[in-house]
Design an enzyme around this catalytic site. Structure first.
Site, PDB file in Angstrom:
ATOM      1  N   ASP A 180      67.824  71.184  49.219  1.00 60.60           N
ATOM      2  CA  ASP A 180      67.968  70.253  50.347  1.00 60.60           C
ATOM      3  C   ASP A 180      69.273  70.479  51.112  1.00 60.60           C
ATOM      4  O   ASP A 180      70.332  70.613  50.513  1.00 60.60           O
ATOM      5  CB  ASP A 180      67.998  68.797  49.833  1.00 60.60           C
ATOM      6  N   HIS A 242      60.861  65.422  54.004  1.00 62.92           N
ATOM      7  CA  HIS A 242      61.509  64.954  55.232  1.00 62.92           C
ATOM      8  C   HIS A 242      61.091  65.751  56.464  1.00 62.92           C
ATOM      9  O   HIS A 242      61.515  65.439  57.568  1.00 62.92           O
ATOM     10  CB  HIS A 242      63.035  64.978  55.070  1.00 62.92           C
ATOM     11  N   HIS A 293      59.079  72.031  47.063  1.00 54.39           N
ATOM     12  CA  HIS A 293      60.113  71.023  47.332  1.00 54.39           C
ATOM     13  C   HIS A 293      60.177  69.909  46.281  1.00 54.39           C
ATOM     14  O   HIS A 293      61.207  69.675  45.677  1.00 54.39           O
ATOM     15  CB  HIS A 293      59.931  70.406  48.709  1.00 54.39           C
ATOM     16  N   ASP A 653      58.471  55.909  74.757  1.00 55.48           N
ATOM     17  CA  ASP A 653      59.001  57.068  75.484  1.00 55.48           C
ATOM     18  C   ASP A 653      60.408  57.423  75.036  1.00 55.48           C
ATOM     19  O   ASP A 653      61.106  58.177  75.691  1.00 55.48           O
ATOM     20  CB  ASP A 653      58.961  56.821  76.993  1.00 55.48           C
ATOM     21  N   ASN A 693      72.876  42.158  80.102  1.00 51.06           N
ATOM     22  CA  ASN A 693      72.870  42.390  81.548  1.00 51.06           C
ATOM     23  C   ASN A 693      71.606  41.853  82.200  1.00 51.06           C
ATOM     24  O   ASN A 693      71.371  42.040  83.379  1.00 51.06           O
ATOM     25  CB  ASN A 693      73.071  43.879  81.853  1.00 51.06           C
TER      26      ASN A 693
END
Lengths: 739, 166
Positions: A180, A242, A293, A653, A693
């Site tokens: 890792d 991961h 892994h 987004d 704001n």
């Protein structure tokens, strides 16, 4: 003895002195040994703290994912809540190769004159790859145009690779294997420094988990991919748990990319989703050593793994959707599957979140992925029937021969039922951990994969005619650890993983004799100047800071538990009762009595702890947080990682902002997940507080800022809170005097 | 079990918990066994100052170390009562700070206020309960002032206070 110095007196004095010297030496030796023992004990529980919090974080992520999956399966396509989160379950809409390349086209991205980073031309040369390493060492960033180009080339390359790479140590080449890296560029640079960069004579295997947690995940990927392109036969990459966009949402990679690449980050991430799914699953060296892994289970079968369509598993946390073959023979990723099959599903409920029955919340929260797969077995059968029906409608025009159609349908049904098996194979491969006892049990701590024992290793190696398993996935103090009679080697290459001084990293070299030769290191100029005592102390302080935060996050529950021991309401409990209460709430299995002096800094009054005083020492300082209900704040604080993850999912987004409306929807989602009542008024209060704001959108970062822990002690400590923040947070913490 | 919360004397159930916690830190297989070579660390961390002789004493009936079975392991079942007795009776008492200071002063024959690393090494590896070379190297790394290569023992004693409440 009299006064005056006689010869015999002198003799006695001399021998007395000799005796005293020995006695002194003994005392000092004893004192020192005692000190070392206590330091060792502290080091162990420090480790335990970090590890248990790390794994419970992974478990939390899986629980969250299951929860969202449950929502996906059980609400109408049109419902607002579902829309908020559906996109993370959507496989890439763009399907055919040509459309892919168009979507990720880098050609119209201009590189400005002032750009001082490296320029790449393809095909990539070794000089460019080396240049890239140098550039990153000098903190340069690669321009998004080149990033996309590099990724596209990488994707093309990876698609040609089999699931299991088979390599050999021919011509007395030694193969270097790394574990890792987790975004820690310093460690990769150190490895290259000690062991030279990849080349024809210097092959490498990188065993997954290249990203998340560290702050240079994208740089590591770009370096590894460059060398993969330059030396395709000498550089091998295995997928880690991961390398998964769902995990990346929580553990910092997503955030890192979006922060570094504000304009094109979203595209880069989408392309990486595809690339991750195309990473090979394992490597076999000389047909004798298996490198993967996580690990294995009692059902792991390399033959099955070699056959799976690995790219179907964009995230290992969710089994692939039903696939149907087009007449051209290409497989199509389709969004439509989910919607059409949902409509046909008998257990579809026409509900919105407001009507979610309480009974079900419990079940999906406690579920691990093992349970999830059982549920799938049922639906897989149903899906075959559905797709069978659908196929016959679609194929009307094409007129395949009768027997072919039925043969295809039946083989498809076979394939569908093995979808679960395939999925489990991959899950086990990426998530499992070894244990000392024989047998194989689900890995409840992580929430995915298994714990497997030495008997399983023995059986597996025999069946496949192998002699050694090299895996990573777990941080080890020395950077490596053998187990199962030296048949399993855990290799971890991210040094100082939990904090400066917490552990070394290691890599292994394997020659034709296949005897592992291990090299350890520790990347930090700071660490060399610290004494053993100092570095251990640092890590300990850091762990304690993290632990204090965890403790604080459970304040109300702790108060309840402690009060049960203080029937007379004296405000005091003895240390023993305190420890029992804390363990009953935290479930971390830590030696609380040993930690007491660090966690409860106040004085002890005759062996008793004043717990009100203890709680008052901790406080949340936030943006106008005073008027918000304390228990709400506490719950939010406890779940802030989850909260942030949900925000990032909702922020489709990836702008860093979500609309007020979505913000409200998110709270509803969260309130269901956490089984907590949040009134609309409370949400309105929160919005007023955060949308300073007042432009109708909430800045995610700003919101998360509101929940920081301050207490008098921790202000003095600059330890890294690795599990409460994500990659960018870490760099922020360095300069922040309030931490 | 009577519990008098006002006294700061150790109470048996508390002592049991403390011993168990320390034991479990070395119980890798979660089967209530630790390697006998780690038992010294456990006993030390419980606030005791056994001598090496104490740690290898298998003959005395109440010694916590005498319970070794064939696998070279010590079982919690047997360790617990023996160690409890040790703690309740303060069998391996700690060394008071002033005595330690005197010990250092004895070695510091010229009364310089510090020791040269070589001096300390000579004593530790040649007298008393000898240190191994590895232990010695570690000690010097930890204790020596790196700038002027001296061991300022008075400072060390101030800094390395032992937490009494274990």
């Amino acid at each position: 003895m009299g006064c005056g110095v006689s010869k015999s007196d002198q003799f006695h004095k001399g021998s007395r002195k000799a005796v005293t010297t020995i006695r002194s030496a003994v005392l000092i030796q004893r004192w020192y040994r005692q000190y070392i023992a206590r330091t060792e004990m502290k080091r162990r529980y420090t480790w335990h703290i970090f590890q248990s919090i790390e794994y419970s974080g992974e478990q939390a992520q899986i629980k969250l994912y299951n929860f969202l999956g449950y929502l996906m399966d059980n609400f109408t396509p049109a419902s607002n809540e579902r829309n908020l989160i559906s996109h993370i379950f959507r496989e890439n809409e763009v399907c055919r190769d040509a459309e892919w390349e168009r979507y990720f086209c880098y050609k119209n991205i201009e590189v400005p004159e002032i750009y001082s980073g490296p320029h790449l031309t393809f095909p990539l040369t070794v000089e460019q790859a080396v240049g890239l390493v140098e550039a990153f060492r000098n903190k340069k960033q690669l321009h998004s145009r080149y990033v996309l180009q590099l990724l596209l080339e990488t994707w093309r390359q990876l698609r040609m690779l089999p699931n299991i790479n088979r390599i050999s140590t021919c011509q007395s080449k030694e193969i270097t294997i790394c574990g890792d890296l987790h975004g820690q560029l310093d460690d990769l640079l150190l490895i290259f420094y000690k062991n030279d960069m990849p080349s024809l004579e210097n092959p490498y295997v990188f065993n997954g988990d290249f990203v998340d947690r560290g702050k240079d995940s994208i740089e590591i990927l770009l370096i590894l991919f460059s060398f993969l392109l330059v030396y395709p036969s000498e550089v091998h990459l295995n997928r880690g748990n991961h390398e998964d966009h769902i995990i990346n949402l929580r553990y910092g990679f997503t955030k890192e990319v979006l922060t570094k690449y504000k304009l094109h980050g979203k595209r880069i991430l989408k392309l990486l989703q595809k690339i991750f799914s195309w990473l090979p699953l394992a490597t076999v060296i000389d047909q004798k050593v298996l490198v993967l892994h996580g690990g294995i289970s009692d059902t792991t079968d390399l033959a099955i793994l070699a056959r799976v369509d690995r790219h179907n598993y964009v995230s290992a946390l969710r089994p692939p959707k039903k696939r149907h073959q087009s007449s051209a023979g290409m497989s199509i990723d389709s969004d439509m599957d989910l919607d059409t099959s949902c409509r046909h599903k008998s257990f579809l409920r026409q509900n919105s979140l407001a009507f979610l029955k309480p009974i079900n919340r419990q079940s999906f929260q406690n579920r691990s992925l093992q349970d999830f797969s059982d549920r799938l077995k049922v639906s897989a059968v149903e899906e075959v029937e559905i797709s069978g029906r659908r196929r016959s409608i679609l194929d009307k025009d094409i007129n395949p021969p009768e027997n072919e159609r039925t043969a295809a349908a039946s083989s498809e049904s076979l394939n569908s039922l093995t979808v679960v098996d395939e999925w489990k194979q991959i899950l086990d491969l990426l998530w499992s951990d070894p244990m000392t006892q024989d047998g194989c049990v689900p890995n409840e701590v992580r929430g995915g994969g298994c714990y497997w024992g030495p008997d399983v290793t023995e059986d597996f190696l025999n069946r496949h005619n192998l002699q050694l398993i090299i895996r990573s996935h777990e941080c080890k103090q020395e950077g490596y650890e053998f187990c199962h009679n030296r048949k399993v080697l855990t290799l971890f290459s991210a040094s100082n993983y939990y904090d400066v001084g917490s552990n070394r990293g290691a890599y292994v070299k394997l020659g034709p004799d296949l005897v592992p030769y291990l090299i350890q290191y520790q990347a930090s100029s700071m660490i060399r100047e610290l004494t053993v005592r100092q570095s251990a102390g640092r890590t300990e302080r850091s762990a304690l800071k993290v632990l204090r935060e965890q403790v604080f996050a459970h304040k109300s529950d702790l108060l309840c538990a402690i009060k049960r021991f203080d029937r007379n309401n004296t405000g005091l409990v003895c240390v023993s009762d305190w420890a029992s209460a804390v363990e009953s709430v935290m479930h971390l299995g830590l030696p609380w009595r040993m930690l007491r002096s660090q966690l409860v800094p106040g004085k002890i009054h005759g062996g008793m702890i004043d717990y009100h005083e203890w709680f008052n020492e901790l406080a949340i300082k936030g943006v106008n947080a005073d008027h918000i209900d304390q228990s709400l704040l506490e719950t939010l604080y406890r779940h802030r990682s989850t909260l942030e993850t949900i925000f990032r999912i909702v922020d489709y987004d990836n702008s860093g902002f979500i609309s007020i409306e979505d913000f409200q929807q998110t709270w509803k989602l969260l309130s269901v997940y956490l089984k907590m009542e949040i009134t609309d008024d409370t949400i309105a209060d929160l919005i007023v507080t955060i949308d300073r704001n007042q432009d109708g959108s909430i800045d995610i970062e700003e919101f998360m800022e509101a929940f920081r822990l301050t207490d008098k002690k921790s202000r003095l400590e600059r330890g890294r809170s690795m599990f409460m923040g994500t990659a960018t947070d870490l760099t922020k913490l360095d300069g922040d005097p309030n931490i | 079990m009577m519990k008098n919360k006002q006294r700061s004397e150790p109470v048996v159930p508390d002592v049991h918990k403390t011993i168990k916690a320390a034991f479990e830190a070395f119980d890798y297989e979660s089967n209530n066994r630790v390697d006998v070579r780690e038992i010294g660390t456990i006993i030390y961390s419980l606030g005791c100052f056994p001598t090496q002789a104490d740690l290898h004493d298998k003959n005395s009936r109440d010694s916590p170390v005498q319970v070794e079975d064939q696998t070279g392991c010590i079982n919690l079942e047997k360790f617990l009562p023996a160690m409890t007795k040790v703690l309740m009776e303060h069998k391996f008492p700690s060394v008071p700070e002033d005595l330690l200071l005197q010990a250092f002063e004895v070695l510091d024959k010229e009364n310089k206020g510090y020791l040269e690393p070589e001096q300390l090494a000579k004593y530790m590896t040649q007298e008393g309960e000898l240190f191994t070379q590895e232990e010695m190297d570690e000690m010097l790394t930890a204790l020596a002032d790196h700038e002027n290569n001296r061991v300022y023992y008075k400072d060390l004693l101030n800094q390395w206070t032992i937490d009494p409440d274990m």
